[in-house]
Scaffold this motif. Sequence first.
Motif, PDB file in Angstrom:
ATOM      1  N   THR A  43     -59.913  24.957 -42.558  1.00  0.00           N
ATOM      2  CA  THR A  43     -60.572  23.644 -42.633  1.00  0.00           C
ATOM      3  C   THR A  43     -61.937  23.646 -41.954  1.00  0.00           C
ATOM      4  O   THR A  43     -62.611  22.615 -41.921  1.00  0.00           O
ATOM      5  CB  THR A  43     -59.686  22.580 -41.970  1.00  0.00           C
ATOM      6  OG1 THR A  43     -59.467  22.940 -40.602  1.00  0.00           O
ATOM      7  CG2 THR A  43     -58.341  22.474 -42.687  1.00  0.00           C
ATOM      8  N   GLY A  44     -62.339  24.796 -41.395  1.00  0.00           N
ATOM      9  CA  GLY A  44     -63.638  24.882 -40.730  1.00  0.00           C
ATOM     10  C   GLY A  44     -63.608  24.510 -39.272  1.00  0.00           C
ATOM     11  O   GLY A  44     -64.665  24.466 -38.625  1.00  0.00           O
ATOM     12  N   GLU A  45     -62.424  24.251 -38.724  1.00  0.00           N
ATOM     13  CA  GLU A  45     -62.325  23.873 -37.321  1.00  0.00           C
ATOM     14  C   GLU A  45     -62.377  25.128 -36.448  1.00  0.00           C
ATOM     15  O   GLU A  45     -61.665  26.098 -36.702  1.00  0.00           O
ATOM     16  CB  GLU A  45     -61.027  23.113 -37.068  1.00  0.00           C
ATOM     17  CG  GLU A  45     -60.890  22.599 -35.656  1.00  0.00           C
ATOM     18  CD  GLU A  45     -59.570  21.864 -35.458  1.00  0.00           C
ATOM     19  OE1 GLU A  45     -59.517  20.989 -34.568  1.00  0.00           O
ATOM     20  OE2 GLU A  45     -58.600  22.162 -36.177  1.00  0.00           O
ATOM     21  N   ARG A  46     -63.197  25.091 -35.418  1.00  0.00           N
ATOM     22  CA  ARG A  46     -63.310  26.223 -34.497  1.00  0.00           C
ATOM     23  C   ARG A  46     -62.217  26.140 -33.442  1.00  0.00           C
ATOM     24  O   ARG A  46     -62.023  25.097 -32.821  1.00  0.00           O
ATOM     25  CB  ARG A  46     -64.684  26.238 -33.846  1.00  0.00           C
ATOM     26  CG  ARG A  46     -64.961  27.503 -33.010  1.00  0.00           C
ATOM     27  CD  ARG A  46     -66.402  27.511 -32.559  1.00  0.00           C
ATOM     28  NE  ARG A  46     -67.303  27.538 -33.703  1.00  0.00           N
ATOM     29  CZ  ARG A  46     -67.677  28.648 -34.345  1.00  0.00           C
ATOM     30  NH1 ARG A  46     -67.195  29.817 -33.946  1.00  0.00           N
ATOM     31  NH2 ARG A  46     -68.485  28.568 -35.369  1.00  0.00           N
ATOM     32  N   GLN A  47     -61.514  27.258 -33.249  1.00  0.00           N
ATOM     33  CA  GLN A  47     -60.442  27.334 -32.275  1.00  0.00           C
ATOM     34  C   GLN A  47     -60.797  28.370 -31.198  1.00  0.00           C
ATOM     35  O   GLN A  47     -61.450  29.376 -31.479  1.00  0.00           O
ATOM     36  CB  GLN A  47     -59.126  27.728 -32.949  1.00  0.00           C
ATOM     37  CG  GLN A  47     -58.552  26.678 -33.889  1.00  0.00           C
ATOM     38  CD  GLN A  47     -57.967  25.500 -33.131  1.00  0.00           C
ATOM     39  OE1 GLN A  47     -57.436  25.646 -32.021  1.00  0.00           O
ATOM     40  NE2 GLN A  47     -58.092  24.307 -33.705  1.00  0.00           N
TER      41      GLN A  47
ATOM     42  N   LEU B 226     -56.477  38.582 -36.914  1.00  0.00           N
ATOM     43  CA  LEU B 226     -57.339  37.469 -37.319  1.00  0.00           C
ATOM     44  C   LEU B 226     -58.130  37.770 -38.584  1.00  0.00           C
ATOM     45  O   LEU B 226     -58.336  36.866 -39.421  1.00  0.00           O
ATOM     46  CB  LEU B 226     -58.299  37.116 -36.175  1.00  0.00           C
ATOM     47  CG  LEU B 226     -57.631  36.630 -34.875  1.00  0.00           C
ATOM     48  CD1 LEU B 226     -58.683  36.294 -33.831  1.00  0.00           C
ATOM     49  CD2 LEU B 226     -56.730  35.428 -35.155  1.00  0.00           C
ATOM     50  N   ASP B 227     -58.588  39.009 -38.770  1.00  0.00           N
ATOM     51  CA  ASP B 227     -59.352  39.342 -39.972  1.00  0.00           C
ATOM     52  C   ASP B 227     -58.463  39.529 -41.193  1.00  0.00           C
ATOM     53  O   ASP B 227     -58.977  39.681 -42.306  1.00  0.00           O
ATOM     54  CB  ASP B 227     -60.155  40.631 -39.734  1.00  0.00           C
ATOM     55  CG  ASP B 227     -61.254  40.442 -38.700  1.00  0.00           C
ATOM     56  OD1 ASP B 227     -61.533  39.271 -38.362  1.00  0.00           O
ATOM     57  OD2 ASP B 227     -61.811  41.447 -38.226  1.00  0.00           O
ATOM     58  N   ARG B 228     -57.140  39.515 -41.034  1.00  0.00           N
ATOM     59  CA  ARG B 228     -56.221  39.755 -42.147  1.00  0.00           C
ATOM     60  C   ARG B 228     -55.303  38.575 -42.404  1.00  0.00           C
ATOM     61  O   ARG B 228     -54.376  38.677 -43.211  1.00  0.00           O
ATOM     62  CB  ARG B 228     -55.369  41.000 -41.841  1.00  0.00           C
ATOM     63  CG  ARG B 228     -56.192  42.254 -41.579  1.00  0.00           C
ATOM     64  CD  ARG B 228     -55.302  43.390 -41.110  1.00  0.00           C
ATOM     65  NE  ARG B 228     -54.282  43.706 -42.095  1.00  0.00           N
ATOM     66  CZ  ARG B 228     -53.242  44.504 -41.862  1.00  0.00           C
ATOM     67  NH1 ARG B 228     -53.086  45.031 -40.648  1.00  0.00           N
ATOM     68  NH2 ARG B 228     -52.355  44.758 -42.802  1.00  0.00           N
ATOM     69  N   THR B 229     -55.544  37.472 -41.679  1.00  0.00           N
ATOM     70  CA  THR B 229     -54.656  36.314 -41.795  1.00  0.00           C
ATOM     71  C   THR B 229     -55.480  35.053 -42.044  1.00  0.00           C
ATOM     72  O   THR B 229     -56.509  34.841 -41.389  1.00  0.00           O
ATOM     73  CB  THR B 229     -53.822  36.139 -40.507  1.00  0.00           C
ATOM     74  OG1 THR B 229     -53.144  37.355 -40.218  1.00  0.00           O
ATOM     75  CG2 THR B 229     -52.805  35.022 -40.669  1.00  0.00           C
ATOM     76  N   LEU B 230     -55.019  34.217 -42.965  1.00  0.00           N
ATOM     77  CA  LEU B 230     -55.638  32.909 -43.212  1.00  0.00           C
ATOM     78  C   LEU B 230     -54.994  31.901 -42.265  1.00  0.00           C
ATOM     79  O   LEU B 230     -53.797  31.611 -42.372  1.00  0.00           O
ATOM     80  CB  LEU B 230     -55.449  32.479 -44.665  1.00  0.00           C
ATOM     81  CG  LEU B 230     -56.099  33.397 -45.712  1.00  0.00           C
ATOM     82  CD1 LEU B 230     -55.777  32.896 -47.120  1.00  0.00           C
ATOM     83  CD2 LEU B 230     -57.604  33.464 -45.509  1.00  0.00           C
ATOM     84  N   ILE B 231     -55.783  31.372 -41.336  1.00  0.00           N
ATOM     85  CA  ILE B 231     -55.274  30.436 -40.345  1.00  0.00           C
ATOM     86  C   ILE B 231     -55.443  29.016 -40.885  1.00  0.00           C
ATOM     87  O   ILE B 231     -56.571  28.569 -41.152  1.00  0.00           O
ATOM     88  CB  ILE B 231     -56.017  30.596 -38.998  1.00  0.00           C
ATOM     89  CG1 ILE B 231     -55.924  32.041 -38.505  1.00  0.00           C
ATOM     90  CG2 ILE B 231     -55.460  29.640 -37.964  1.00  0.00           C
ATOM     91  CD1 ILE B 231     -54.530  32.526 -38.247  1.00  0.00           C
ATOM     92  N   TRP B 232     -54.319  28.289 -41.012  1.00  0.00           N
ATOM     93  CA  TRP B 232     -54.390  26.953 -41.603  1.00  0.00           C
ATOM     94  C   TRP B 232     -54.852  25.916 -40.582  1.00  0.00           C
ATOM     95  O   TRP B 232     -55.723  25.104 -40.875  1.00  0.00           O
ATOM     96  CB  TRP B 232     -53.007  26.546 -42.151  1.00  0.00           C
ATOM     97  CG  TRP B 232     -52.571  27.411 -43.308  1.00  0.00           C
ATOM     98  CD1 TRP B 232     -51.802  28.515 -43.251  1.00  0.00           C
ATOM     99  CD2 TRP B 232     -52.947  27.230 -44.656  1.00  0.00           C
ATOM    100  NE1 TRP B 232     -51.639  29.061 -44.486  1.00  0.00           N
ATOM    101  CE2 TRP B 232     -52.343  28.281 -45.397  1.00  0.00           C
ATOM    102  CE3 TRP B 232     -53.715  26.297 -45.359  1.00  0.00           C
ATOM    103  CZ2 TRP B 232     -52.476  28.416 -46.762  1.00  0.00           C
ATOM    104  CZ3 TRP B 232     -53.844  26.419 -46.723  1.00  0.00           C
ATOM    105  CH2 TRP B 232     -53.238  27.482 -47.416  1.00  0.00           C
ATOM    106  N   ASN B 233     -54.244  25.924 -39.404  1.00  0.00           N
ATOM    107  CA  ASN B 233     -54.575  24.923 -38.396  1.00  0.00           C
ATOM    108  C   ASN B 233     -54.203  25.468 -37.025  1.00  0.00           C
ATOM    109  O   ASN B 233     -53.785  26.632 -36.886  1.00  0.00           O
ATOM    110  CB  ASN B 233     -53.863  23.591 -38.677  1.00  0.00           C
ATOM    111  CG  ASN B 233     -52.376  23.804 -38.943  1.00  0.00           C
ATOM    112  OD1 ASN B 233     -51.745  24.646 -38.303  1.00  0.00           O
ATOM    113  ND2 ASN B 233     -51.839  23.048 -39.888  1.00  0.00           N
TER     114      ASN B 233
END
Length: 366
Positions: A192-196, A295-302
């Motif tokens: 969603t473009g949110e920075r974590q 992190l480079d191999r996983t789509l983080i939803w939220n």
Amino acid sequence: MLMRFAYLAVSQAFAALRLLPMGDREKDVEILALRHQLSVLHRQLGDERPRFRAEDRAFLAALLSGLPRQTLRQLRLLVSPDTVLRWHRDLLRGRHARASARRCPGRPRTVVSVRRLVLRLARENPSWGYRRIHGELAVLGIWVAPSTVWELLKAEGIDPAPQRSSVTWADFLRSQAEAILAMDFIETVTLTGERQYVLAVIHHASRRIRIVGTTAHPTHAWVTQAVRNLLMDLEDAGQLATVRFLIRDRDAKYPALMDQILQGSGIATVLTGVQVPRMNAVMERWVRTLRAELLDRTLIWNEAHLRRVLRIYERHYNQHRPHRTLVGAAPLRALPGRLEPRQVEHLDIRRRDRLGGVLHEYRHAA
């Protein structure tokens, strides 16, 4: 050379015997003939100098050295009289040198094992000088002269103790690994473009990783509470008493209260230099591993999804993933016993996928 000289002396002795029955007239004729042949050789050689072997020099020096210099100048020789006399001096000097060597063999060479021990003591104890190393050898029952220790260190290019005693940053980290934690923030972005922001801590000696927390807003209050949670976790694991340092960068997200809380538990904060990430190299290397393997191999939803995958990866890293520094063991798992050859022939290895196949773990079938 000695055998060739003996052969030359014997052959010339027999040639001298041939001259005994000859009269003076025959000898004068032969001398004139030999002098003429020398003239022919001089004419052919020109400026080129004749080549004499070692035994030739020795024989001529022994034969002609007894003649006066004036007589030598009258002889027709291929070399000058001064050269013949120099050959004779060199011959005598070599004989005296060999006699001296036989009388004074010198000190025997130091035993190889002692040389290796001296170098090992110097390498493992940078503040020890050659006299301190000599004393340690005496305690071990090894008797060598202090000058011998000094010569061994000099021959290997090892500097004197004052120039070796300075402790580098890498030496400090290795010697204090059991007492060091390293901390850092890792940034990532969801779909969603949110920075974590992920706050993680690694223990230098065991390489155990702890994901302290994740948030989209790393306020000072949030970081302070995360540090309190870390201290409670360390106390539960029995490590709080051994930890003495925490390495971190100068990020503004760290509050001053955090350092006070750590100081109250006996942990000193060590700040890295400005734009010097190598001072926190162990943590930076883990961040690179986290990005490459997760992190480079996983789509983080939220944020909730990020916490879940990080929790799984933390367990995988600490309990399964082999580490080169630990000689193949994982931070929380020791290496199993070595299998016998007959056991290797009948292996049944099963794969277990985690995070949908992003991580693979291999185990023996039950």
